[in-house]
Design an enzyme around this catalytic site. Structure first.
Site, PDB file in Angstrom:
ATOM      1  N   CYS A 152       9.528   4.369   1.434  1.00  0.00           N
ATOM      2  CA  CYS A 152       9.121   5.379   2.410  1.00  0.00           C
ATOM      3  C   CYS A 152       9.276   4.854   3.831  1.00  0.00           C
ATOM      4  O   CYS A 152       9.734   5.575   4.729  1.00  0.00           O
ATOM      5  CB  CYS A 152       7.686   5.811   2.142  1.00  0.00           C
ATOM      6  SG  CYS A 152       6.503   4.439   2.028  1.00  0.00           S
ATOM      7  N   HIS A 179       0.211   1.211   7.365  1.00  0.00           N
ATOM      8  CA  HIS A 179       0.487   1.920   6.111  1.00  0.00           C
ATOM      9  C   HIS A 179      -0.789   2.166   5.318  1.00  0.00           C
ATOM     10  O   HIS A 179      -1.679   1.318   5.254  1.00  0.00           O
ATOM     11  CB  HIS A 179       1.459   1.066   5.276  1.00  0.00           C
ATOM     12  CG  HIS A 179       2.122   1.776   4.156  1.00  0.00           C
ATOM     13  ND1 HIS A 179       1.459   2.186   3.025  1.00  0.00           N
ATOM     14  CD2 HIS A 179       3.421   2.148   3.983  1.00  0.00           C
ATOM     15  CE1 HIS A 179       2.320   2.774   2.206  1.00  0.00           C
ATOM     16  NE2 HIS A 179       3.506   2.767   2.773  1.00  0.00           N
TER      17      HIS A 179
END
Length: 330
Positions: A152, A179
Site C-alpha cells: 500500500c 502507518h
C-alpha cells in the site's frame, strides 16, 4: 470475470472481495482460507473498519455475498487444484507468496497467473512489479506469470514519484510513512521477532522498516530514495511524506498544481487525488484512491520539495488489487 480466485481472506483478502463485488468488478469463482466459512462470513458482514455488509451468508462449502454464491475451500491441508476448478488467475492474499518458491505452487496446480498482494522479497521472486497508473501497461501475457502489486505504501509513493519524475526529476529523497498498526504487531507487550514490535501496537508509536523503497527500485532502477515507517495506534488510514531534492527547482504553487492536474487527467486519474483543505486520517478511511496528496502540507523550500500523501492502507490498496486482477484476467 468468473475465473478469478482469492487465496487468503485476511484483512486484504476480505477487502479485495468487498471492493471487487461492491464495485461490480468481478465475483471470484473460489475463495480460500484456513478458517471456517461461517467465521469468515461474519467478519465480512461486520467489519470494524468499514461497517456492515448486509446479506452475507455461508454454508459449509460456500460464502454468499449480495445474493452471489462463491465456492469456499478450506486450504489448511492442501492447495486447491486450480486447473480442475476452472481458475485462471489466483490473487494470493496469504502473505506467503512473496517468494517465487511459494507463488509458483499456484502455477503448478493449474493457475495461469498469480497476482501477489504484497512486495516480492527480491526482483527474482516475481516476473514483474506492476502498479495501476504507473506501469501496468507493461504487462506481457506471455512473460508475466507471477506479478507483484507491492505494498500500500509503495502504491501511495509511486503516484507521487511518477509525477515528480515527469516534471521536476528527483536527485535523491527520503520518505517516512506514518502507518496504521497491522496484524504483525502484538496487542500487548510480549517478546517478538522484531524488538520494537514487542510493545503493544495500540499503545505505542513503533518505528519499523519499509520495503517501499526497494519495491520502487524494481520499477525505477535509478531512483535514489530510502525511507522508514512508524506504526501508530489507528486502525486504518496512513500518510507518507517524501522529502526530495529535485533536479529542477519549482515553486510551491506550481508543485501543488502538478498534483491537481495529475488527479484530474491522465493515467493517475482515479488513483491519485488531492486535498485542498486540512484533514486528518479519519477523512481517508474507506477512500478508494491509492494516494491523496495533502496540498497544504506540500511545499517547496530552499531547493527541497516535500510532498505528503494520505492513503487508506486497506481500502485503497484493495481497490487497485481488484482493478489489476480484472486487467490480468482479461
Amino acid at each position: 470475470m468468473d475465473s478469478i480466485a482469492i487465496y487468503g481472506l485476511g484483512r486484504i483478502g476480505r477487502q479485495l472481495l468487498r471492493s471487487a463485488v461492491r464495485n461490480d468488478l468481478f465475483v471470484p469463482k473460489v475463495v480460500c482460507d484456513i478458517a471456517p466459512a461461517g467465521t469468515l462470513a461474519a467478519l465480512l458482514e461486520v467489519d470494524t473498519n468499514y461497517g456492515r455488509w448486509p446479506g452475507v451468508t455461508s454454508d459449509e462449502g460456500s460464502i454468499s455475498v449480495d445474493g452471489r454464491r462463491i465456492t469456499y475451500l478450506n486450504s489448511r491441508e492442501s492447495l486447491p487444484q486450480w486447473g480442475e476448478l476452472g481458475v485462471d488467475l489466483v490473487v494470493d492474499c496469504s502473505g506467503r507468496a512473496v517468494t517465487r518458491e511459494v507463488a509458483r505452487l499456484h502455477l503448478e496446480n493449474g493457475a495461469k497467473r498469480v497476482l501477489v498482494s504484497g512486495p516480492s522479497a527480491t526482483a527474482d521472486d516475481c516476473d514483474a512489479v506492476l502498479l495501476p497508473g504507473i506501469n501496468l501497461d507493461d504487462f506481457d501475457a506471455e512473460a508475466h506469470k507471477i506479478i507483484s502489486m507491492a505494498s500500500c505504501t509503495t502504491n501511495a509513493l509511486a503516484a507521487v514519484v511518477k509525477v515528480l519524475l515527469e516534471s521536476t526529476g528527483i536527485r535523491h529523497g527520503v520518505f517516512s510513512t506514518v502507518h496504521a498498526y497491522t496484524n504483525t504487531q502484538s496487542l500487548t507487550d510480549q517478546p517478538m521477532k522484531s524488538r520494537r514490535d514487542s510493545w503493544a501496537g495500540a499503545e505505542n508509536i513503533i518505528p519499523s522498516s519499509s520495503g517501499a523503497a526497494k519495491a520502487l527500485g524494481f520499477i525505477w532502477p535509478d531512483l535514489k530514495i530510502t525511507g522508514k515507517a512508524y506504526r501508530v495506534p489507528v486502525r486504518t488510514g496512513s500518510i507518507v511524506e517524501l522529502n526530495a531534492v529535485p533536479e529542477r527547482e519549482i515553486s510551491t504553487e506550481s508543485l501543488r498544481d502538478l498534483f491537481r492536474s495529475a488527479a484530474t487527467a491522465g493515467p493517475l486519474k482515479g488513483i491519485l487525488d488531492t486535498f485542498e483543505d486540512e484533514w486528518t486520517s479519519a477523512r481517508v478511511v474507506g477512500d478508494p484512491h491509492s494516494s491523496i496528496v495533502d496540498l497544504p502540507l506540500t511545499q517547496s523550500f530552499n531547493g527541497l520539495i516535500s510532498v505528503a500523501a494520505w492513503y487508506d492502507n486497506e481500502a485503497g490498496f484493495s481497490m487497485r488489487l481488484a482493478e489489476t486482477a480484472v486487467r490480468l484476467a482479461s
